[in-house]
Design a protein around this motif. Structure first.
Motif, PDB file in Angstrom:
ATOM      1  N   ASP A 278       0.880  -1.215  -0.104  1.00 28.95           N
ATOM      2  CA  ASP A 278       0.132   0.024  -0.101  1.00 28.95           C
ATOM      3  C   ASP A 278       0.874   1.281  -0.019  1.00 28.95           C
ATOM      4  O   ASP A 278       0.509   2.286  -0.548  1.00 28.95           O
ATOM      5  CB  ASP A 278      -1.017   0.032   1.394  1.00 28.95           C
ATOM      6  N   ARG A 279       1.860   1.099   0.807  1.00 26.16           N
ATOM      7  CA  ARG A 279       2.808   2.264   0.866  1.00 26.16           C
ATOM      8  C   ARG A 279       4.269   1.817   0.673  1.00 26.16           C
ATOM      9  O   ARG A 279       4.445   0.636   1.340  1.00 26.16           O
ATOM     10  CB  ARG A 279       2.598   3.101   2.258  1.00 26.16           C
ATOM     11  N   GLN A 280       5.178   2.612   0.119  1.00 25.38           N
ATOM     12  CA  GLN A 280       6.281   2.174  -0.252  1.00 25.38           C
ATOM     13  C   GLN A 280       7.466   3.050   0.096  1.00 25.38           C
ATOM     14  O   GLN A 280       7.356   4.335   0.090  1.00 25.38           O
ATOM     15  CB  GLN A 280       6.435   2.087  -1.612  1.00 25.38           C
ATOM     16  N   ILE A 281       8.638   2.626   0.913  1.00 22.93           N
ATOM     17  CA  ILE A 281       9.579   3.591   1.155  1.00 22.93           C
ATOM     18  C   ILE A 281      10.922   2.954   0.364  1.00 22.93           C
ATOM     19  O   ILE A 281      11.099   1.704   0.466  1.00 22.93           O
ATOM     20  CB  ILE A 281      10.014   3.555   2.736  1.00 22.93           C
ATOM     21  N   VAL A 282      11.569   3.770  -0.266  1.00 25.14           N
ATOM     22  CA  VAL A 282      12.622   3.179  -1.024  1.00 25.14           C
ATOM     23  C   VAL A 282      13.906   4.018  -0.542  1.00 25.14           C
ATOM     24  O   VAL A 282      13.990   5.195  -0.605  1.00 25.14           O
ATOM     25  CB  VAL A 282      12.507   4.018  -2.635  1.00 25.14           C
ATOM     26  N   LEU A 283      14.803   3.048  -0.084  1.00 29.08           N
ATOM     27  CA  LEU A 283      15.642   3.602   0.596  1.00 29.08           C
ATOM     28  C   LEU A 283      17.066   3.732  -0.471  1.00 29.08           C
ATOM     29  O   LEU A 283      17.195   2.680  -1.075  1.00 29.08           O
ATOM     30  CB  LEU A 283      16.343   2.547   1.857  1.00 29.08           C
ATOM     31  N   ILE A 284      17.471   4.825  -0.115  1.00 31.66           N
ATOM     32  CA  ILE A 284      18.968   4.929  -1.200  1.00 31.66           C
ATOM     33  C   ILE A 284      20.077   5.310  -0.535  1.00 31.66           C
ATOM     34  O   ILE A 284      20.092   6.304   0.310  1.00 31.66           O
ATOM     35  CB  ILE A 284      18.483   6.030  -1.960  1.00 31.66           C
ATOM     36  N   ASP A 285      21.081   4.578  -0.469  1.00 29.23           N
ATOM     37  CA  ASP A 285      22.415   5.130  -0.025  1.00 29.23           C
ATOM     38  C   ASP A 285      23.215   5.733  -0.966  1.00 29.23           C
ATOM     39  O   ASP A 285      24.176   5.380  -1.576  1.00 29.23           O
ATOM     40  CB  ASP A 285      23.236   3.690   0.541  1.00 29.23           C
ATOM     41  N   ALA A 286      22.689   7.099  -0.966  1.00 27.30           N
ATOM     42  CA  ALA A 286      23.258   8.113  -1.951  1.00 27.30           C
ATOM     43  C   ALA A 286      24.801   8.360  -1.433  1.00 27.30           C
ATOM     44  O   ALA A 286      25.699   8.485  -2.356  1.00 27.30           O
ATOM     45  CB  ALA A 286      22.465   9.230  -2.250  1.00 27.30           C
ATOM     46  N   LEU A 287      25.065   8.419  -0.227  1.00 26.01           N
ATOM     47  CA  LEU A 287      26.247   8.856   0.275  1.00 26.01           C
ATOM     48  C   LEU A 287      27.444   8.129  -0.142  1.00 26.01           C
ATOM     49  O   LEU A 287      28.532   8.507  -0.580  1.00 26.01           O
ATOM     50  CB  LEU A 287      26.131   8.925   1.737  1.00 26.01           C
ATOM     51  N   ALA A 333      13.946   7.981   0.638  1.00 25.44           N
ATOM     52  CA  ALA A 333      14.856   8.152   1.865  1.00 25.44           C
ATOM     53  C   ALA A 333      16.033   7.979   1.391  1.00 25.44           C
ATOM     54  O   ALA A 333      16.472   6.859   1.262  1.00 25.44           O
ATOM     55  CB  ALA A 333      14.311   7.453   3.103  1.00 25.44           C
ATOM     56  N   ALA A 334      17.032   9.200   1.642  1.00 28.14           N
ATOM     57  CA  ALA A 334      18.372   8.973   1.670  1.00 28.14           C
ATOM     58  C   ALA A 334      18.782   8.466   3.067  1.00 28.14           C
ATOM     59  O   ALA A 334      18.653   9.129   3.942  1.00 28.14           O
ATOM     60  CB  ALA A 334      19.144  10.273   1.354  1.00 28.14           C
ATOM     61  N   GLN A 349      19.026  15.494   0.604  1.00 31.07           N
ATOM     62  CA  GLN A 349      17.876  15.139   0.277  1.00 31.07           C
ATOM     63  C   GLN A 349      17.548  15.610  -1.296  1.00 31.07           C
ATOM     64  O   GLN A 349      17.051  14.841  -2.034  1.00 31.07           O
ATOM     65  CB  GLN A 349      16.623  15.888   1.070  1.00 31.07           C
ATOM     66  N   ALA A 350      18.208  16.798  -1.503  1.00 34.47           N
ATOM     67  CA  ALA A 350      18.059  17.317  -2.916  1.00 34.47           C
ATOM     68  C   ALA A 350      18.664  16.560  -4.090  1.00 34.47           C
ATOM     69  O   ALA A 350      18.433  16.290  -5.141  1.00 34.47           O
ATOM     70  CB  ALA A 350      18.608  18.621  -3.141  1.00 34.47           C
ATOM     71  N   ILE A 351      19.792  15.826  -3.749  1.00 36.95           N
ATOM     72  CA  ILE A 351      20.590  15.120  -4.447  1.00 36.95           C
ATOM     73  C   ILE A 351      19.829  13.654  -4.690  1.00 36.95           C
ATOM     74  O   ILE A 351      19.797  13.092  -5.899  1.00 36.95           O
ATOM     75  CB  ILE A 351      22.078  14.842  -3.770  1.00 36.95           C
ATOM     76  N   THR A 352      19.360  13.252  -3.606  1.00 40.78           N
ATOM     77  CA  THR A 352      18.564  11.645  -3.794  1.00 40.78           C
ATOM     78  C   THR A 352      17.269  12.110  -4.817  1.00 40.78           C
ATOM     79  O   THR A 352      17.148  11.377  -5.665  1.00 40.78           O
ATOM     80  CB  THR A 352      18.061  11.603  -2.388  1.00 40.78           C
ATOM     81  N   LEU A 375      17.161  10.608   6.073  1.00 41.71           N
ATOM     82  CA  LEU A 375      17.230  10.004   7.399  1.00 41.71           C
ATOM     83  C   LEU A 375      18.457   9.018   7.905  1.00 41.71           C
ATOM     84  O   LEU A 375      19.033   8.727   7.116  1.00 41.71           O
ATOM     85  CB  LEU A 375      15.728   9.283   7.414  1.00 41.71           C
ATOM     86  N   ALA A 376      18.320   8.705   9.245  1.00 43.23           N
ATOM     87  CA  ALA A 376      19.180   7.686   9.703  1.00 43.23           C
ATOM     88  C   ALA A 376      18.299   6.809  10.683  1.00 43.23           C
ATOM     89  O   ALA A 376      17.850   7.524  11.687  1.00 43.23           O
ATOM     90  CB  ALA A 376      20.215   8.303  10.510  1.00 43.23           C
ATOM     91  N   SER A 377      18.161   5.597  10.172  1.00 50.56           N
ATOM     92  CA  SER A 377      17.438   4.598  11.050  1.00 50.56           C
ATOM     93  C   SER A 377      17.900   4.428  12.429  1.00 50.56           C
ATOM     94  O   SER A 377      17.142   4.342  13.377  1.00 50.56           O
ATOM     95  CB  SER A 377      17.314   3.348  10.303  1.00 50.56           C
ATOM     96  N   LEU A 378      19.230   4.235  12.455  1.00 49.62           N
ATOM     97  CA  LEU A 378      20.077   4.273  13.763  1.00 49.62           C
ATOM     98  C   LEU A 378      21.212   5.251  13.855  1.00 49.62           C
ATOM     99  O   LEU A 378      22.336   5.088  13.181  1.00 49.62           O
ATOM    100  CB  LEU A 378      20.615   2.727  13.970  1.00 49.62           C
ATOM    101  N   ARG A 379      20.875   6.099  14.748  1.00 53.13           N
ATOM    102  CA  ARG A 379      22.025   7.243  14.567  1.00 53.13           C
ATOM    103  C   ARG A 379      23.268   6.938  15.257  1.00 53.13           C
ATOM    104  O   ARG A 379      23.271   6.586  16.449  1.00 53.13           O
ATOM    105  CB  ARG A 379      21.415   8.565  14.965  1.00 53.13           C
ATOM    106  N   ALA A 380      24.265   6.568  14.555  1.00 53.03           N
ATOM    107  CA  ALA A 380      25.693   6.408  15.002  1.00 53.03           C
ATOM    108  C   ALA A 380      26.542   7.563  15.598  1.00 53.03           C
ATOM    109  O   ALA A 380      27.623   7.239  15.977  1.00 53.03           O
ATOM    110  CB  ALA A 380      26.223   5.347  14.107  1.00 53.03           C
ATOM    111  N   THR A 381      26.140   8.660  15.359  1.00 56.11           N
ATOM    112  CA  THR A 381      26.929   9.823  15.470  1.00 56.11           C
ATOM    113  C   THR A 381      26.300  10.835  16.263  1.00 56.11           C
ATOM    114  O   THR A 381      25.270  11.020  16.325  1.00 56.11           O
ATOM    115  CB  THR A 381      27.528  10.414  14.300  1.00 56.11           C
ATOM    116  N   VAL A 382      27.101  11.776  16.836  1.00 55.33           N
ATOM    117  CA  VAL A 382      26.636  13.127  17.181  1.00 55.33           C
ATOM    118  C   VAL A 382      27.373  14.123  16.714  1.00 55.33           C
ATOM    119  O   VAL A 382      28.356  14.023  15.907  1.00 55.33           O
ATOM    120  CB  VAL A 382      26.875  13.417  18.742  1.00 55.33           C
ATOM    121  N   GLU A 383      27.119  15.553  16.672  1.00 55.87           N
ATOM    122  CA  GLU A 383      27.569  16.362  15.956  1.00 55.87           C
ATOM    123  C   GLU A 383      28.726  17.143  16.751  1.00 55.87           C
ATOM    124  O   GLU A 383      28.590  17.111  17.792  1.00 55.87           O
ATOM    125  CB  GLU A 383      26.787  17.337  15.266  1.00 55.87           C
ATOM    126  N   GLN A 384      29.661  17.789  16.211  1.00 57.66           N
ATOM    127  CA  GLN A 384      30.813  18.678  16.731  1.00 57.66           C
ATOM    128  C   GLN A 384      31.470  19.363  15.958  1.00 57.66           C
ATOM    129  O   GLN A 384      31.680  19.342  14.698  1.00 57.66           O
ATOM    130  CB  GLN A 384      31.856  17.526  16.913  1.00 57.66           C
TER     131      GLN A 384
END
Ligand code: GTP
Ligand code: MG
Length: 477
Positions: A278-287, A333-334, A349-352, A375-384
């Motif tokens: 019914d609903r589709q999410i397309v995951l793209i590892d653009a990075l 989703a990137a 997001q714009a590139i994806t 998005l990040a499904s599991l955020r492994a970093t913090v920003e600095q």
């Protein structure tokens, strides 16, 4: 004969559908397609989404959650008895245990049902009982998605196109042994099983090497991830430069096996698992593609466009019986956005969007809502922020995969104009400016974060709640 078989399939699906809808008057079910090439992030996405729906404190942008209307969420027996259950508990334990690791590559299909009980809004809220929404989610090896375009590709065309692709500059290095075999064999000679096996093995080796080099447009998918088909005739064929041959010839054997692969492997997979989405999410590892360079971006664009074109044709065309129902919402989703600082997310997001734009524009997703998100499904970093020579660098910090030690990485800066990446990948030689991401980016492998263990909190993420709201928030009213 084909017509009758197809017609019977359709009739069966109609009955199934009607039953599903009738039985679903009080408790509707929604099938969410999680699509993506291998390593795009499907298994991590599904695990984190389910975990965050069970423990919802991080799902503030899911309106039913912020409105305090979700009463409960629980795992329930899945509708299909013949599909293995998604190993949610195992994946979650691996990703959030004391020494967290990423799940390994998916080798087979699996399914999970999560049911959400919620308080209704509006008129219904005063006299109707709580609503229940069943979410059915399927996980599968991303390699299998690459087979979708084969459904519309005849043996002769596939054979010629595959040989041509293997000769391209970015592939020829990996394909030498297979090409030498292909040029040596005579397709018109009589069948020799040993020759067929050798060709299939060399072709599979080439595909694996091409994938390792960061290329995406690689099929047949079962050559990379055979599942139960390992060693069967259905995966013992290879494309030939001269694909025609008389009865009893090698070429004829290869053709029959290719056809069998399409008929008994590819078609049932898509028919059983994509037709009811019914609903589709397309995951793209653009990075990862951007990091691997313009040719990898070109290859990703090609693979995605071939797949997305199939979705489009699915509405009325030759894939009609496979994509029986029209997808109502489609989210691109990137993934792994936690690899870059949030100031880069709009660019990502714009590139994806630009990568899949042509497909979206060509597509007649009429009436379907289409959106894109980083998005990040599991955020492994913090920003600095790191000051260097009077300049502020937007860095990310996480635990290095190999050492487990904290590392601070400057991931680089994506261009404001997505065309700078996507257009470069469109040039015939796909050369162009590389180095949008820093030198360090390619080496950066973050481990999943150590869980902070606060009760009620699922794994950390970025915008998973926005994705959830888009995919099924409207059903929780
Ligand atoms: N930092 C970070 N890495 C991620 C995230 N999601 C996935 N990854 C990385 O991407 C890898 C692949 O993720 P999976 O979810 O296993 O990918 P998949 O689409 O299921 O891949 P297949 O099973 O091979 O089709 C993981 O092992 C992680 O290294 C994320 O949100 N953040
Ligand atoms: Mg997986």
């Amino acid at each position: 004969m084909t017509f009758i078989a197809d017609f019977a399939d359709d009739a069966l699906r109609l009955v199934e559908d009607t039953t599903r809808r009738a039985g679903s008057f009080f408790e509707p079910s929604l099938r969410i397609g999680v699509t993506g090439l291998n390593r795009a992030g499907k298994t991590v996405f599904i695990t984190s989404l389910i975990a965050n729906l069970l423990e919802r404190e991080r799902m503030t942008r899911l309106a039913a959650q912020s409105g305090g209307r979700i009463e409960a969420a629980m795992l329930r027996p899945q509708p299909n008895a013949d599909v293995p259950r998604f190993e949610f508990e195992e994946h979650l334990a691996a990703m959030t245990g004391p020494d967290p690791v990423w799940p390994s590559s998916t080798r087979r299909i699996s399914e999970l049902r999560l049911s959400i009980r919620y308080r209704r809004t509006g008129l219904l809220s005063s006299f109707a009982s709580d609503g229940v929404l069943h979410l059915d989610i399927v996980d599968y090896p991303g390699e299998w998605l690459l087979d979708l375009p084969l459904l519309n590709t005849r043996w002769e065309d596939w054979s010629r196109q595959s040989v041509e692709a293997a000769r391209k500059p970015e592939r020829i290095e990996h394909a030498r042994a297979y090409l030498a075999w292909a040029e040596r064999v005579d397709g018109t000679a009589s069948v020799d099983e040993a020759v067929a096996r050798e060709g299939a093995a060399l072709f599979a080796e080439y595909l694996k090497a091409a994938r390792k080099a960061g290329l995406s447009a690689i099929s047949p998918g079962r050559f990379l991830m055979p599942g139960d088909l390992e060693g069967t005739p259905a995966v013992t064929f290879a494309p030939l430069p001269e694909p025609d041959g008389p009865g009893g010839s090698l070429a004829r054997l290869m053709r029959d096996r290719y056809e069998a692969y399409r008929r008994v492997v590819v078609k049932p997979f898509f028919q059983n698992h994509f037709s009811k989405v019914d609903r589709q999410i397309v995951l793209i590892d653009a990075l990862s593609a951007i990091d691997a360079g313009p040719r990898a971006v070109a290859d990703l664009r090609k693979a995605m466009s071939e797949i997305l074109d199939c979705f489009r044709h699915g509405e009325q065309g030759w894939l009609g019986p496979i994509f029986g129902r029209k997808v109502e919402r489609l989210l691109f989703a990137a993934t792994k956005a936690d690899h870059v600082h949030h100031t880069q997310h709009a660019q990502l997001q714009a590139i994806t969007t630009a990568l899949v734009r042509e497909s979206i524009e060509r597509a007649s997703y009429k009436g379907a809502r289409v959106e894109a998100l980083a998005l990040a499904s599991l955020r492994a970093t913090v920003e600095q922020e790191v000051k260097e020579g009077g300049e502020t660098l937007h860095c990310v910090r996480g635990r290095g995969m190999e050492t487990g030690e904290e590392v601070v990485v400057y991931p680089g800066q994506l261009p404001d104009d997505p065309g700078a990446i996507v257009d470069a990948s469109r040039r015939p030689d796909a050369e162009g400016q590389e180095g949008w991401l820093s030198e360090d980016y390619g080496f950066m492998r973050f481990a999943p974060p150590v869980r902070d263990g606060r009760p009620g909190y699922g794994p950390p993420h970025l915008r998973l709640d926005i994705a959830a709201e888009f995919l099924f928030g409207d059903k929780l009213v």
